[in-house]
Motif scaffolding. Structure first.
Motif, short mmCIF file in Angstrom:
data_model
loop_
_atom_site.label_atom_id
_atom_site.label_comp_id
_atom_site.label_asym_id
_atom_site.label_seq_id
_atom_site.Cartn_x
_atom_site.Cartn_y
_atom_site.Cartn_z
N UNK A 69 0.98 -1.25 -0.07
CA UNK A 69 0.15 -0.07 -0.07
C UNK A 69 0.87 1.00 0.14
N UNK A 70 0.18 2.41 -0.19
CA UNK A 70 0.99 3.54 -0.35
C UNK A 70 1.89 3.50 -1.53
N UNK A 71 3.07 3.97 -1.44
CA UNK A 71 4.17 3.73 -2.83
C UNK A 71 5.18 2.84 -2.23
N UNK A 72 4.94 1.82 -1.52
CA UNK A 72 5.92 0.90 -1.22
C UNK A 72 6.49 0.26 -2.56
N UNK A 73 7.77 0.24 -2.76
CA UNK A 73 8.41 0.11 -3.85
C UNK A 73 8.59 -1.48 -4.18
N UNK A 74 8.47 -2.15 -5.48
CA UNK A 74 8.94 -3.37 -5.63
C UNK A 74 10.48 -3.58 -5.62
N UNK A 75 10.91 -4.70 -5.34
CA UNK A 75 12.29 -5.22 -5.09
C UNK A 75 12.77 -5.86 -6.30
N UNK A 76 13.66 -5.23 -7.25
CA UNK A 76 14.29 -5.83 -8.31
C UNK A 76 15.58 -6.71 -7.84
N UNK A 77 15.88 -7.67 -8.82
CA UNK A 77 16.99 -8.63 -8.58
C UNK A 77 16.91 -9.34 -7.58
N UNK A 78 15.69 -9.81 -7.19
CA UNK A 78 15.58 -10.94 -6.22
C UNK A 78 15.34 -12.18 -7.09
N UNK A 79 15.95 -13.11 -6.41
CA UNK A 79 15.83 -14.62 -7.13
C UNK A 79 14.53 -15.08 -6.45
N UNK A 80 13.81 -15.76 -7.66
CA UNK A 80 12.57 -16.66 -7.28
C UNK A 80 12.80 -17.80 -7.74
N UNK A 81 12.19 -18.91 -7.10
CA UNK A 81 12.42 -20.37 -7.54
C UNK A 81 11.17 -20.84 -7.75
N UNK A 82 10.78 -22.13 -8.41
CA UNK A 82 9.84 -22.44 -8.71
C UNK A 82 9.92 -23.95 -8.71
N UNK A 83 9.19 -24.73 -7.79
CA UNK A 83 9.09 -26.02 -7.59
C UNK A 83 7.78 -26.77 -8.05
N UNK A 84 7.66 -27.98 -8.39
CA UNK A 84 6.66 -28.94 -8.43
C UNK A 84 5.98 -29.30 -7.20
N UNK A 85 4.93 -29.37 -7.01
CA UNK A 85 4.34 -30.04 -5.78
C UNK A 85 3.16 -31.04 -6.21
N UNK A 86 3.42 -31.77 -7.20
CA UNK A 86 2.11 -32.51 -7.51
C UNK A 86 1.42 -33.22 -6.81
#
Length: 180
Positions: A50-67
């Motif tokens: 909310x407000x003008x809270x900034x996004x954080x660039x350069x952050x690593x995001x991983x994806x896992x399968x959870x079938x």
């Protein structure tokens, strides 16, 4: 066809009818990592962007399968991306299945207050889904994509929907957000 060869077709031993193509419905999953610092009238560490809270660039995001949908990754990371353009991330060309999103906490940050636990029922695009702490990493609960056209619709952040490479709106879940 029952007639072999068909009119205009080469005789049977000179015709190849074995070249087939199969297609699957693709899905997209993602959205935003932000600094829940209270900037511009927001409330710090409330789990809401909310407000003008900034996004954080350069952050690593991983994806896992959870079938098996048990909240534990089924194996190794299946793909990785990095946030950009104001903290956004997205995984495209996913098959219908259940996934877990993991964010590597930026240096000096900890997860903010969780506001939304289950990404399958979360239609708000500006709340924290980081519920599971695995060391310094923060994970979402399992996110089920498909089958069918059942993903949250109408997300406007980013404004272009769908973006190039993204599945159509009702096959793209853009609600899995993380505040730090």
């Amino acid at each position: 066809p029952a007639t072999n060869p068909e009119a205009g077709e080469a005789v049977d031993n000179q015709s190849n009818r074995t070249v087939d193509f199969g297609f699957v419905t693709s899905y997209s999953l993602g959205n935003r990592v932000w600094d829940d610092n209270g900037a511009g009238g927001g409330t710090a560490s409330d789990g809401l962007r909310n407000g003008t809270e900034p996004g954080l660039d350069g952050v690593t995001v991983n994806l896992y399968r959870d079938s098996d949908d048990n909240g534990t990754p089924d194996g190794a990371v299946i793909t990785t991306t990095t946030t950009s353009g104001g903290g956004f991330y997205r995984f495209d060309n996913l098959t219908a299945d259940t996934y877990i999103v993991e964010v590597i906490a930026p240096t000096g940050y900890t997860s903010s207050t969780v506001d939304a636990g289950d990404p399958d029922t979360d239609v708000d695009d500006d709340d924290d889904n980081g519920v599971v702490i695995s060391g310094a990493n923060i994970r979402s609960n399992p996110v089920t994509l498909g089958p069918g056209n059942s993903e949250p619709t109408g997300e406007t952040n980013p404004a272009t929907n769908p973006e190039p490479g993204e599945a159509v709106d009702n096959r793209s879940n853009r609600t899995v957000d993380f505040g730090f």
